[in-house]
Design an enzyme around this catalytic site. Structure first.
Site, PDB file in Angstrom:
ATOM      1  N   ASP A  74       1.023  -1.070  -0.085  1.00  0.00           N
ATOM      2  CA  ASP A  74       0.060   0.111  -0.104  1.00  0.00           C
ATOM      3  C   ASP A  74       0.897   1.146  -0.122  1.00  0.00           C
ATOM      4  O   ASP A  74       2.010   1.147  -0.256  1.00  0.00           O
ATOM      5  CB  ASP A  74      -0.948  -0.209   1.059  1.00  0.00           C
ATOM      6  N   HIS A  75       0.214   2.177   0.292  1.00  0.00           N
ATOM      7  CA  HIS A  75       0.990   3.715   0.118  1.00  0.00           C
ATOM      8  C   HIS A  75       2.257   3.563   1.419  1.00  0.00           C
ATOM      9  O   HIS A  75       3.215   4.202   1.234  1.00  0.00           O
ATOM     10  CB  HIS A  75       0.190   4.962   0.450  1.00  0.00           C
ATOM     11  N   CYS A 119       3.174  -3.199   3.868  1.00  0.00           N
ATOM     12  CA  CYS A 119       2.501  -1.859   4.348  1.00  0.00           C
ATOM     13  C   CYS A 119       3.200  -1.053   5.494  1.00  0.00           C
ATOM     14  O   CYS A 119       4.465  -1.413   5.379  1.00  0.00           O
ATOM     15  CB  CYS A 119       1.141  -2.352   4.634  1.00  0.00           C
ATOM     16  N   GLY A 120       2.700  -0.241   5.973  1.00  0.00           N
ATOM     17  CA  GLY A 120       3.269   0.633   7.015  1.00  0.00           C
ATOM     18  C   GLY A 120       3.845  -0.258   8.095  1.00  0.00           C
ATOM     19  O   GLY A 120       5.203  -0.313   8.356  1.00  0.00           O
ATOM     20  N   HIS A 166      11.608 -23.109   9.487  1.00  0.00           N
ATOM     21  CA  HIS A 166      10.616 -23.738  10.386  1.00  0.00           C
ATOM     22  C   HIS A 166       9.299 -23.615   9.795  1.00  0.00           C
ATOM     23  O   HIS A 166       8.539 -24.751  10.038  1.00  0.00           O
ATOM     24  CB  HIS A 166      10.825 -23.027  11.865  1.00  0.00           C
TER      25      HIS A 166
HETATM   26  C1  RB5 Z   1      -1.546   2.861   6.537  1.00  0.00           C
HETATM   27  O1  RB5 Z   1      -1.671   4.157   6.979  1.00  0.00           O
HETATM   28  C2  RB5 Z   1      -1.394   1.657   7.548  1.00  0.00           C
HETATM   29  O2  RB5 Z   1      -2.592   1.623   8.338  1.00  0.00           O
HETATM   30  C3  RB5 Z   1      -0.997   0.487   6.603  1.00  0.00           C
HETATM   31  O3  RB5 Z   1       0.231   0.653   6.043  1.00  0.00           O
HETATM   32  C4  RB5 Z   1      -0.686  -0.736   7.455  1.00  0.00           C
HETATM   33  O4  RB5 Z   1       0.436  -0.304   8.566  1.00  0.00           O
HETATM   34  C5  RB5 Z   1      -1.804  -1.419   7.876  1.00  0.00           C
HETATM   35  O5  RB5 Z   1      -1.531  -2.536   8.742  1.00  0.00           O
END
Ligand code: RB5
Length: 150
Positions: free
Chosen positions: A13-14, A70-71, A103
């Site tokens: 994601d971003h 993701c983040g 594992h």
């Molecule tokens: C995005 O702000 C964030 O929630 C996402 O990248 C991730 O960390 C979700 O688990």
């Protein structure tokens, strides 16, 4: 469809976009072929929209391994692990990466784009791609992951 043995799918994601861009460059430099499932900018998106297609393809045997982020790495990992044949491990260091391969026979690595230094993440990806499953006592344990209590 066939197994694209030498193609590595990658998605974020971003929150993972900058790390994904960095890793794609590193993978190209190391002669890997990459399938980029997006996202393609830092604009806010919903991580399942990008992780589901990659995880489905791994689940169906289209790819042997996948890389997601993701983040925090958590939402991506949770999404991927909804698929029966996916074992996605969230890793913060190389020792954890060795263990999800040796594992847990993980076929997807999940990374935290906002918490892991990029150079460390590249080391982690290389270890993920080059560490075999130990098998042995771990084989039955991995099989038991899918044996839900009803
Ligand atoms: C995005 O702000 C964030 O929630 C996402 O990248 C991730 O960390 C979700 O688990």
């Amino acid at each position: 469809m066939g197994i694209k043995k030498n193609i590595l799918p990658i998605a974020s994601d971003h929150g993972g976009f900058l790390l994904k861009s960095y890793l794609i460059e590193k993978l190209y430099s190391a002669n890997y072929e990459v399938k980029d499932y997006g996202t393609f900018s830092e604009e806010s998106v919903d991580y399942p929209d990008f992780i589901h297609p990659l995880a489905k393809a791994v689940d169906e045997g289209e790819y042997q391994r996948g890389i997601i982020m993701c983040g925090s790495g958590n939402g991506a990992q949770m999404t991927a692990n909804k698929y029966f044949n996916v074992r996605a491990g969230l890793c913060c260091n190389v020792e954890q990466v060795k263990l999800i391969r040796m594992h847990n026979n993980a076929n997807i690595i999940s990374l935290a784009g906002r918490f892991v230094p990029f150079e460390e993440a590249w080391k982690m990806v290389q270890i993920f791609l080059n560490t075999p499953f130990d098998g042995g006592r771990h084989q039955l344990r991995v099989e038991k992951i899918s044996q839900l209590l009803r």
